[in-house]
Motif scaffolding. Sequence first.
Motif, PDB file in Angstrom:
ATOM      1  N   HIS A  10       0.832  -1.084   0.123  1.00  0.00           N
ATOM      2  CA  HIS A  10       0.165   0.056  -0.114  1.00  0.00           C
ATOM      3  C   HIS A  10       0.960   1.189   0.145  1.00  0.00           C
ATOM      4  O   HIS A  10       0.605   2.218  -0.763  1.00  0.00           O
ATOM      5  N   MET A  11       2.106   1.176   0.760  1.00  0.00           N
ATOM      6  CA  MET A  11       2.711   2.128   0.797  1.00  0.00           C
ATOM      7  C   MET A  11       3.522   2.988  -0.793  1.00  0.00           C
ATOM      8  O   MET A  11       3.618   3.796  -0.555  1.00  0.00           O
ATOM      9  N   GLY A  12       3.877   1.221  -0.764  1.00  0.00           N
ATOM     10  CA  GLY A  12       4.159   1.449  -2.512  1.00  0.00           C
ATOM     11  C   GLY A  12       3.641   2.519  -3.399  1.00  0.00           C
ATOM     12  O   GLY A  12       3.954   2.534  -3.916  1.00  0.00           O
ATOM     13  N   GLN A  13       2.180   1.414  -3.205  1.00  0.00           N
ATOM     14  CA  GLN A  13       1.884   2.602  -4.703  1.00  0.00           C
ATOM     15  C   GLN A  13       1.534   3.749  -4.349  1.00  0.00           C
ATOM     16  O   GLN A  13       1.318   4.486  -4.866  1.00  0.00           O
ATOM     17  N   ARG A  14       1.179   4.369  -3.263  1.00  0.00           N
ATOM     18  CA  ARG A  14       1.041   5.659  -2.327  1.00  0.00           C
ATOM     19  C   ARG A  14       2.215   6.575  -3.302  1.00  0.00           C
ATOM     20  O   ARG A  14       2.818   7.378  -3.309  1.00  0.00           O
TER      21      ARG A  14
END
Length: 67
Positions: A10-14
Amino acid sequence: MTGPAFFQTHMGQRFYEGTMPQLVRQLTRLNDNLERLVAVAEQFAKEKEASSAEPVHPITTEGSEGP
């Protein structure tokens, strides 16, 4: 290292969908502002060179004889 790759989290996508595009926009904005600043500085330098080419008249003090 086990687990998902950074871009799969999720952090990578953000990061890739939000933070990176915002960084690119801000770098573009910074570059545009620097280009404008350089143009103004160059114009100011040319005006200063042009004004320094004019003859300078000596300043006389009171009581002294002037031309």
